[in-house]
Design an enzyme around this catalytic site. Structure first.
Site, PDB file in Angstrom:
ATOM      1  N   HIS A 187     -15.693  12.372  -1.904  1.00 38.85           N
ATOM      2  CA  HIS A 187     -15.541  13.553  -2.770  1.00 38.85           C
ATOM      3  C   HIS A 187     -16.084  13.269  -4.167  1.00 38.85           C
ATOM      4  O   HIS A 187     -15.465  12.555  -4.956  1.00 38.85           O
ATOM      5  CB  HIS A 187     -14.075  13.991  -2.860  1.00 38.85           C
ATOM      6  CG  HIS A 187     -13.916  15.310  -3.541  1.00 38.85           C
ATOM      7  ND1 HIS A 187     -13.527  16.454  -2.884  1.00 38.85           N
ATOM      8  CD2 HIS A 187     -14.126  15.690  -4.823  1.00 38.85           C
ATOM      9  CE1 HIS A 187     -13.489  17.465  -3.731  1.00 38.85           C
ATOM     10  NE2 HIS A 187     -13.850  17.030  -4.934  1.00 38.85           N
ATOM     11  N   HIS A 215     -18.902  14.939  -7.534  1.00 45.79           N
ATOM     12  CA  HIS A 215     -19.688  16.049  -8.098  1.00 45.79           C
ATOM     13  C   HIS A 215     -20.888  15.452  -8.816  1.00 45.79           C
ATOM     14  O   HIS A 215     -20.842  15.200 -10.021  1.00 45.79           O
ATOM     15  CB  HIS A 215     -18.835  16.886  -9.054  1.00 45.79           C
ATOM     16  CG  HIS A 215     -17.733  17.616  -8.363  1.00 45.79           C
ATOM     17  ND1 HIS A 215     -17.848  18.933  -7.948  1.00 45.79           N
ATOM     18  CD2 HIS A 215     -16.510  17.204  -7.971  1.00 45.79           C
ATOM     19  CE1 HIS A 215     -16.722  19.293  -7.345  1.00 45.79           C
ATOM     20  NE2 HIS A 215     -15.900  18.254  -7.350  1.00 45.79           N
ATOM     21  N   GLN A 218     -18.256  26.970  -6.931  1.00 47.55           N
ATOM     22  CA  GLN A 218     -17.305  26.577  -7.987  1.00 47.55           C
ATOM     23  C   GLN A 218     -16.546  27.772  -8.579  1.00 47.55           C
ATOM     24  O   GLN A 218     -15.373  27.691  -8.897  1.00 47.55           O
ATOM     25  CB  GLN A 218     -18.067  25.848  -9.101  1.00 47.55           C
ATOM     26  CG  GLN A 218     -17.269  25.568 -10.355  1.00 47.55           C
ATOM     27  CD  GLN A 218     -16.302  24.412 -10.210  1.00 47.55           C
ATOM     28  OE1 GLN A 218     -16.697  23.252 -10.203  1.00 47.55           O
ATOM     29  NE2 GLN A 218     -15.012  24.725 -10.098  1.00 47.55           N
ATOM     30  N   HIS A 236     -12.328  22.414  -1.656  1.00 50.19           N
ATOM     31  CA  HIS A 236     -11.363  22.207  -2.723  1.00 50.19           C
ATOM     32  C   HIS A 236     -10.215  23.149  -2.392  1.00 50.19           C
ATOM     33  O   HIS A 236     -10.418  24.365  -2.312  1.00 50.19           O
ATOM     34  CB  HIS A 236     -11.967  22.592  -4.071  1.00 50.19           C
ATOM     35  CG  HIS A 236     -12.913  21.584  -4.619  1.00 50.19           C
ATOM     36  ND1 HIS A 236     -14.103  21.290  -4.020  1.00 50.19           N
ATOM     37  CD2 HIS A 236     -12.835  20.800  -5.727  1.00 50.19           C
ATOM     38  CE1 HIS A 236     -14.721  20.354  -4.740  1.00 50.19           C
ATOM     39  NE2 HIS A 236     -13.976  20.047  -5.768  1.00 50.19           N
ATOM     40  N   GLU A 272      -5.852  22.971  -5.512  1.00 55.00           N
ATOM     41  CA  GLU A 272      -5.866  22.040  -6.661  1.00 55.00           C
ATOM     42  C   GLU A 272      -5.112  22.733  -7.789  1.00 55.00           C
ATOM     43  O   GLU A 272      -5.684  23.282  -8.721  1.00 55.00           O
ATOM     44  CB  GLU A 272      -7.298  21.693  -7.080  1.00 55.00           C
ATOM     45  CG  GLU A 272      -7.330  20.547  -8.098  1.00 55.00           C
ATOM     46  CD  GLU A 272      -8.729  20.150  -8.531  1.00 55.00           C
ATOM     47  OE1 GLU A 272      -9.695  20.829  -8.119  1.00 55.00           O
ATOM     48  OE2 GLU A 272      -8.860  19.182  -9.292  1.00 55.00           O
ATOM     49  N   ASP A 283     -14.360  11.868  -7.300  1.00 52.47           N
ATOM     50  CA  ASP A 283     -14.428  13.241  -7.819  1.00 52.47           C
ATOM     51  C   ASP A 283     -15.374  13.353  -9.014  1.00 52.47           C
ATOM     52  O   ASP A 283     -16.359  14.087  -8.949  1.00 52.47           O
ATOM     53  CB  ASP A 283     -13.029  13.752  -8.189  1.00 52.47           C
ATOM     54  CG  ASP A 283     -12.928  15.271  -8.227  1.00 52.47           C
ATOM     55  OD1 ASP A 283     -13.910  15.945  -7.859  1.00 52.47           O
ATOM     56  OD2 ASP A 283     -11.869  15.786  -8.620  1.00 52.47           O
TER      57      ASP A 283
HETATM   58 FE   FE2 Z   1     -13.739  18.118  -6.812  1.00 53.19          FE
END
Ligand code: FE2
Length: 428
Positions: free
Chosen positions: A57, A59, A152, A214, A217, A313
């Site tokens: 995971h 970005h 996103q 995701h 969260e 992440d």
């Molecule tokens: Fe993430």
């Protein structure tokens, strides 16, 4: 004739004095005390040889952008998303590729040779998608890079209507992005979140792809999209191909509800990625004291038979100002936050940055058995627990049997009054 013979290696499963024989980029034999002619022989000196670290995971489109155009003042997830929204129009493909390649160099140096990165698909130019596809091509000889089409800003939350971001996401998949992403807790309502899970899982089923969302969260105990994710996985027969990332609301959920949820997740063979460095800093920001820990229920998930990995992440981006591609740092934080301090639990934390994320990504030929690719890391530590304690130096990193990175051993030279000069590397 072997290409490479490694001798006197300790393996993560506890076996010692092991030899690993390599020919043609693959491991051909693993046995104790093997003797055979080889072009190259390495004495591991009772240090730990492990398969490469894996980050399920990340970005990569945002990495190393810390401070652009400003820093996150509140430290929250939502300000991070807003900040990323400010940065997106300023992105260029060249700068994004340069930052991603720099991060991949860091990763290799840390023995991190497989990364699943989410890539934002909400920008209709798909600039980040094209840039990361180019990065994937460039790093393919040394890093397995898997891309997730990640909406996103919410797949149903496009300013021009619900079809806008969904169309972008499908275009990203058409370009070769590997995995379907989502962010149900960020859709406008819980109903829209549940609908997004349904539509995205159906899309993955249609195209024969994996899913990594995701999910939840949030510190809101009523954020329960993981339940819908498990349900859709079960309904569509996507068992073992769906991952719930973050799942931080599980930390705050009622225990009775979780006792019903865990078996549903196990039944769907859902996989889980917890991101300890990020969620211990992002979550609980609205709490006074006591402040909740922002991580999902890792030991309970593992005890229910669910595959759990730790992800990095973020590294130096709108959400997190630190990080270095060191998956031992990630596991070290996960161990502390989850209080996984028994010998067995610490070994599980090592698995959570090696074999478990390899399973999340569906990597073929991963591991230290005959027939696997000759990809491995020699650590300055004798076993997985010592590796975690020291965030051990990656002495040598191999890909397909070829040495691709070395780092000198971390050894201190001491000159103390009343004692002869000596060295120490923090191991007894
Ligand atoms: Fe993430």
């Amino acid at each position: 004739m072997l290409d490479l013979l490694i001798q006197n290696a300790n393996l993560p499963d506890g076996r010692t004095h092991m030899s690993v024989a390599v020919r043609g980029g693959k491991i051909v034999e693993v046995a104790r005390g093997l003797q055979a002619p080889a072009h190259q022989t390495l004495d591991a000196q009772d240090q730990l040889l492990c398969p490469p670290f894996v980050d399920a995971h990340f970005h990569m489109d945002a990495t190393l952008s810390y401070g652009l155009p400003r820093v996150n003042q509140s430290g929250t997830l939502l300000e991070g998303i807003a900040l990323w929204g400010e940065l997106k129009p300023l992105l260029t493909a060249e700068a994004l590729i340069e930052r991603a390649l720099a991060y991949c160099d860091w990763a290799v140096a840390k023995g991190l040779l497989a990364i699943r990165t989410h890539v934002d698909v909400c920008d209709p130019r798909l600039l980040a998608v094209e840039a990361l596809l180019e990065v994937k091509r460039q790093v393919a000889p040394y890093i397995d890079l898997q891309l997730v089409a990640f909406p996103q800003d919410g797949v149903l939350r496009g300013p021009q209507g619900p079809a806008q971001h969904m169309n972008n996401l499908k275009r990203a998949l058409d370009l070769g992005v590997d995995v379907v992403g989502g962010i149900p807790h960020f859709e406008r309502t819980a109903e829209q979140g549940a609908l997004s899970v349904k539509l995205l899982c159906e899309l993955a089923a249609e195209r024969g792809l994996r899913v990594d969302m995701h999910c939840d969260e949030s510190d809101d105990p009523l954020s329960r999209h993981v339940e819908t994710l498990a349900f859709e996985t079960q309904r569509l027969g996507l068992h073992g191909r769906v991952t719930g990332s973050h799942l931080t609301s599980m930390h705050s959920m009622d225990n009775y509800y979780v006792s019903k949820l865990l078996p549903l997740m196990a039944e769907a063979q859902l996989q889980v990625v917890a991101n300890p460095l990020i969620n211990i800093t992002l979550q609980g920001r609205h709490d006074s004291y006591p402040k909740r820990r922002g991580m999902t229920r890792v030991p309970e998930l593992m005890a229910a038979g669910i595959n759990v990995a730790f992800g990095h992440d973020c590294v130096m981006d709108p959400w997190y100002s630190l990080g270095s591609g060191d998956m031992l740092e990630v596991a070290h934080m996960g161990l502390h936050v989850a209080q996984m301090t028994s010998q067995a639990a610490m070994r599980q934390c090592f698995d959570a940055v090696t074999v478990n994320p390899a399973q999340v990504m569906g990597l073929n030929g991963y591991g230290l058995q005959a027939g696997c690719f000759a990809d491995f890391v020699l650590l300055q530590a004798r076993d997985p627990i010592e590796a975690l304690r020291l965030r051990a130096t990656r002495l040598q990193v191999y890909k397909r049997g070829r040495l691709i990175a070395t780092t000198p051993a971390a050894t201190s030279a001491l000159q103390l009054a009343g004692r002869p000069a000596h060295t120490s590397w923090m191991a007894p």
